[in-house]
Design an enzyme around this catalytic site. Structure first.
Site, mmCIF file in Angstrom:
data_model
loop_
_atom_site.group_PDB
_atom_site.id
_atom_site.type_symbol
_atom_site.label_atom_id
_atom_site.label_comp_id
_atom_site.label_asym_id
_atom_site.label_seq_id
_atom_site.Cartn_x
_atom_site.Cartn_y
_atom_site.Cartn_z
ATOM 1 N N LYS A 22 12.553 -0.348 -18.713
ATOM 2 C CA LYS A 22 13.246 -0.706 -17.679
ATOM 3 C C LYS A 22 13.871 -1.976 -17.900
ATOM 4 O O LYS A 22 15.078 -2.044 -17.626
ATOM 5 C CB LYS A 22 12.480 -0.552 -16.351
ATOM 6 C CG LYS A 22 13.272 -1.346 -15.172
ATOM 7 C CD LYS A 22 12.389 -1.482 -14.101
ATOM 8 C CE LYS A 22 11.401 -2.399 -13.936
ATOM 9 N NZ LYS A 22 12.206 -3.827 -13.184
ATOM 10 N N ARG A 92 17.942 -7.210 -7.982
ATOM 11 C CA ARG A 92 18.425 -8.359 -8.270
ATOM 12 C C ARG A 92 19.017 -8.618 -9.690
ATOM 13 O O ARG A 92 20.079 -9.259 -9.964
ATOM 14 C CB ARG A 92 17.155 -9.593 -8.289
ATOM 15 C CG ARG A 92 16.622 -9.536 -6.956
ATOM 16 C CD ARG A 92 15.351 -10.604 -7.083
ATOM 17 N NE ARG A 92 15.758 -11.671 -7.974
ATOM 18 C CZ ARG A 92 16.388 -12.707 -7.344
ATOM 19 N NH1 ARG A 92 16.472 -13.067 -6.349
ATOM 20 N NH2 ARG A 92 16.713 -13.899 -8.132
ATOM 21 N N ARG A 121 13.287 -16.487 -6.509
ATOM 22 C CA ARG A 121 13.810 -16.298 -8.044
ATOM 23 C C ARG A 121 15.131 -16.920 -7.963
ATOM 24 O O ARG A 121 16.289 -16.222 -7.857
ATOM 25 C CB ARG A 121 13.765 -14.733 -8.350
ATOM 26 C CG ARG A 121 12.244 -13.989 -8.329
ATOM 27 C CD ARG A 121 12.171 -12.731 -8.301
ATOM 28 N NE ARG A 121 12.722 -12.256 -9.448
ATOM 29 C CZ ARG A 121 12.510 -10.860 -9.984
ATOM 30 N NH1 ARG A 121 12.264 -9.888 -9.082
ATOM 31 N NH2 ARG A 121 12.866 -10.623 -11.146
ATOM 32 N N VAL A 326 4.089 -17.268 -13.694
ATOM 33 C CA VAL A 326 5.404 -16.923 -13.762
ATOM 34 C C VAL A 326 6.298 -16.640 -12.471
ATOM 35 O O VAL A 326 7.462 -17.353 -12.345
ATOM 36 C CB VAL A 326 5.837 -15.702 -14.628
ATOM 37 C CG1 VAL A 326 7.244 -15.341 -14.652
ATOM 38 C CG2 VAL A 326 5.196 -15.735 -15.985
HETATM 39 N N1 EPU Z 1 13.660 -19.087 -12.820
HETATM 40 C C1 EPU Z 1 14.411 -20.204 -12.087
HETATM 41 N N2 EPU Z 1 15.590 -20.485 -12.347
HETATM 42 C C2 EPU Z 1 16.347 -19.409 -13.145
HETATM 43 C C3 EPU Z 1 15.615 -18.198 -13.592
HETATM 44 C C4 EPU Z 1 14.513 -18.119 -13.280
HETATM 45 O O1 EPU Z 1 13.405 -21.049 -11.412
HETATM 46 O O2 EPU Z 1 17.498 -19.607 -13.217
HETATM 47 C C5 EPU Z 1 12.203 -18.803 -12.412
HETATM 48 C C6 EPU Z 1 11.767 -17.690 -11.349
HETATM 49 O O3 EPU Z 1 12.116 -18.077 -10.248
HETATM 50 C C7 EPU Z 1 10.836 -17.207 -11.810
HETATM 51 C C8 EPU Z 1 10.454 -17.488 -13.370
HETATM 52 O O4 EPU Z 1 11.716 -18.124 -13.561
HETATM 53 O O5 EPU Z 1 9.719 -17.845 -11.092
HETATM 54 C C9 EPU Z 1 10.635 -16.239 -14.241
HETATM 55 O O6 EPU Z 1 11.900 -15.663 -14.120
HETATM 56 P P1 EPU Z 1 12.738 -14.801 -15.143
HETATM 57 O O7 EPU Z 1 14.187 -15.252 -15.149
HETATM 58 O O8 EPU Z 1 11.998 -14.981 -16.523
HETATM 59 O O9 EPU Z 1 12.678 -13.477 -14.434
HETATM 60 P P2 EPU Z 1 13.802 -12.295 -14.298
HETATM 61 O O10 EPU Z 1 14.654 -12.334 -15.304
HETATM 62 O O11 EPU Z 1 14.191 -12.489 -12.888
HETATM 63 C C10 EPU Z 1 12.510 -10.450 -15.669
HETATM 64 C C11 EPU Z 1 12.054 -8.906 -15.247
HETATM 65 C C12 EPU Z 1 10.805 -8.905 -14.148
HETATM 66 C C13 EPU Z 1 9.655 -9.757 -14.960
HETATM 67 C C14 EPU Z 1 10.251 -11.345 -15.492
HETATM 68 C C15 EPU Z 1 9.249 -12.223 -16.358
HETATM 69 C C16 EPU Z 1 14.042 -7.785 -15.202
HETATM 70 C C17 EPU Z 1 14.868 -6.909 -14.446
HETATM 71 N N3 EPU Z 1 12.989 -8.429 -14.610
HETATM 72 O O12 EPU Z 1 12.777 -10.950 -14.428
HETATM 73 O O13 EPU Z 1 10.310 -7.673 -14.322
HETATM 74 O O14 EPU Z 1 8.533 -10.004 -14.346
HETATM 75 O O15 EPU Z 1 11.394 -11.097 -16.313
HETATM 76 O O16 EPU Z 1 8.722 -11.285 -17.289
HETATM 77 O O17 EPU Z 1 13.964 -7.756 -16.403
HETATM 78 C C18 EPU Z 1 9.167 -6.009 -13.030
HETATM 79 O O18 EPU Z 1 9.609 -5.212 -13.807
HETATM 80 O O19 EPU Z 1 8.496 -5.612 -12.123
HETATM 81 C C19 EPU Z 1 9.832 -7.123 -13.084
HETATM 82 C C20 EPU Z 1 9.812 -8.195 -11.913
#
Ligand code: EPU
Length: 423
Positions: A22, A92, A121, A326
């Site tokens: 996904k 998101r 997030r 995380v």
């Molecule tokens: N964060 C910040 N600032 C930013 C970006 C992120 O503070 O600009 C913080 C977030 O608040 C969070 C942490 O960094 O606490 C991790 O966020 P990240 O950006 O790495 O995650 P994401 O891109 O929003 C993706 C996956 C998530 C998965 C995370 C970590 C997708 C669509 N989502 O989210 O997947 O948990 O990476 O591996 O790729 C899921 O599939 O259930 C899911 C939540």
């Protein structure tokens, strides 16, 4: 709103195939925006989130067609620049179109993502990085207006190896003038998959899968055919379900090398693990031993398997400690597990799990995708018939989960919910 009725206590056995990831497919679909013409993405899971991404692309003027698990994105008519709130609030990850839109058209209007069940997030790292590359942002009535007429390469240091920020920056950088370096980049297999597809499209990307990525911008991209990497989180979910039910399951099309730390923790819990080319067999013959685990960005223990691992440890022999690094509030589902007789206390980002001999069935809610998967695992191993409501969360991330579990011998059925939506 559907619910799942699961009769616990059946050992899962047999073989199950893992779908495409996904969290890769969503970004690959967004990357299709970079090329004029028809991009074909195979092994795309037909889950609600991917259907939402298809709507996002259609809103931007692209045509999207599905044939089985192959999705075709034709961007010939794509001229739109806006991603509306009604789609961003559903998912998101819609924000990931920002990078390709800026790279291709130098402008974008994307609704700001709002609240989320697993904690705040932020997208500050996406925006700071894009600003270094020459983008300017303003906020208008819940929308982010982005403009980057002269997107250029830059050195960007991420405070945290954010998956989404790395992807947005990567997709902007491939079309920016000059060289971009992303330091402290995320290293997830899904990032490597995205970089591989971009390179096939004509991009110049070095260092994907390491903490430093170097990208030379190019002028044009060609539409290509790409196959989505197998979903390591789905593979891990089936592996935990096999161990929790004292079953014996062969997980096909799984990449063990993407699950190294997770598999070693599962082995520490006493599960048997056999890695073969293209598959992983997992079995267990006794309640799991207590194992501590700490979530971290890849290659650490994945936060997306933390709830499922907690469900396993809830029925473990002894006390284990889970640490979530995380997301700030990814323990909200613990109260649901405790409704099933688990004994889990949380304190900040730690959870103390005192294993109980047997979980009990109960009506519970799926609070998000992975929390929902954890409730499914708990219900499969519990005594009696459990009822999991708010199943739409699970449907966002797992395709035909109940059919695939049923093929492994689980006793379960989907029904319309009896409960009104939770407040
Ligand atoms: N964060 C910040 N600032 C930013 C970006 C992120 O503070 O600009 C913080 C977030 O608040 C969070 C942490 O960094 O606490 C991790 O966020 P990240 O950006 O790495 O995650 P994401 O891109 O929003 C993706 C996956 C998530 C998965 C995370 C970590 C997708 C669509 N989502 O989210 O997947 O948990 O990476 O591996 O790729 C899921 O599939 O259930 C899911 C939540």
């Amino acid at each position: 709103m559907d619910r799942l009725l699961i009769t616990g206590g059946r050992r899962l056995s047999g073989a199950v195939r893992v779908n495409g990831a996904k969290n890769s497919a969503l970004k690959l679909m967004a990357a299709a925006l970079l090329a004029e013409g028809t991009t074909i993405i195979e092994n795309t899971p037909r889950i609600v989130d991917c259907l939402t991404m298809a709507e996002v692309l259609e809103h931007l003027g692209a045509s999207v067609a599905w044939e089985g698990s192959t999705v075709t994105v034709d961007t010939s008519g794509a001229r739109g620049l806006e991603t509306p709130y009604e789609l961003v609030r559903k998912m998101r990850a819609s924000i990931v179109v920002l990078g390709p839109l800026l790279a291709r058209w130098g402008r974008a209007r994307v609704a700001m993502p709002g609240g989320c069940n697993i904690g705040s997030r932020y997208i500050d790292l996406h925006l700071k990085g894009l600003e270094r590359m020459g983008a300017e942002f303003s906020y208008e009535h819940g929308y982010l207006e982005a403009s980057a007429p002269d997107l250029h390469g830059a050195v960007v240091w991420l405070d945290f190896p954010s998956v989404g920020a790395t992807e947005n920056l990567l997709m902007a950088a491939v079309g920016a003038a000059g060289t971009t370096v992303i330091e402290n980049a995320a290293r997830e297999p899904e990032i490597q998959d995205l970089a591989a597809m971009l390179v096939e499209m004509g991009a110049r990307v070095d260092g994907a899968g390491t903490t430093t990525m170097e990208i030379q911008g190019v002028d044009a991209f060609r539409p290509i055919r790409h196959r989505v990497v197998p979903d390591r989180i789905e593979a891990g979910t089936f592996a935990i379900a096999a161990a929790a039910t004292l079953g014996d399951v062969r997980i096909e099309d799984a990449r063990a090398e993407h699950l190294d730390l997770f598999l070693s923790k599962l082995a520490d819990s006493g599960a048997g693990i056999e890695v073969e080319p293209g598959s992983i067999r997992v079995w267990a013959s006794d309640r799991p031993l207590a194992v501590d685990f700490v979530t971290l960005p890849y290659p650490g223990f994945p936060t997306d398997l933390q709830p499922q691992m907690m469900a396993l440890m809830a029925g473990g022999r002894g006390t284990s400690i889970a640490t979530e690094n995380v997301f700030e509030s990814r323990f909200m589902f613990v109260d649901e597990l405790n409704r099933m007789g688990a004994d889990i206390r949380t304190e900040g980002h730690h959870a103390v799990i005192r294993g109980v001999e047997r979980l009990q069935s109960a009506p519970v809610r799926a609070l998000d995708i992975r929390a929902g998967a954890a409730m499914v695992i708990a219900a499969l191993s519990a005594d009696g018939i459990s009822e999991i409501s708010d199943l739409h969360h699970v449907d966002r991330g797992y395709e035909n989960l109940e059919e695939r579990l049923a093929s492994l011998g689980a006793e379960l059925r989907r029904e319309p919910s009896l409960w009104p939506a939770a407040v």
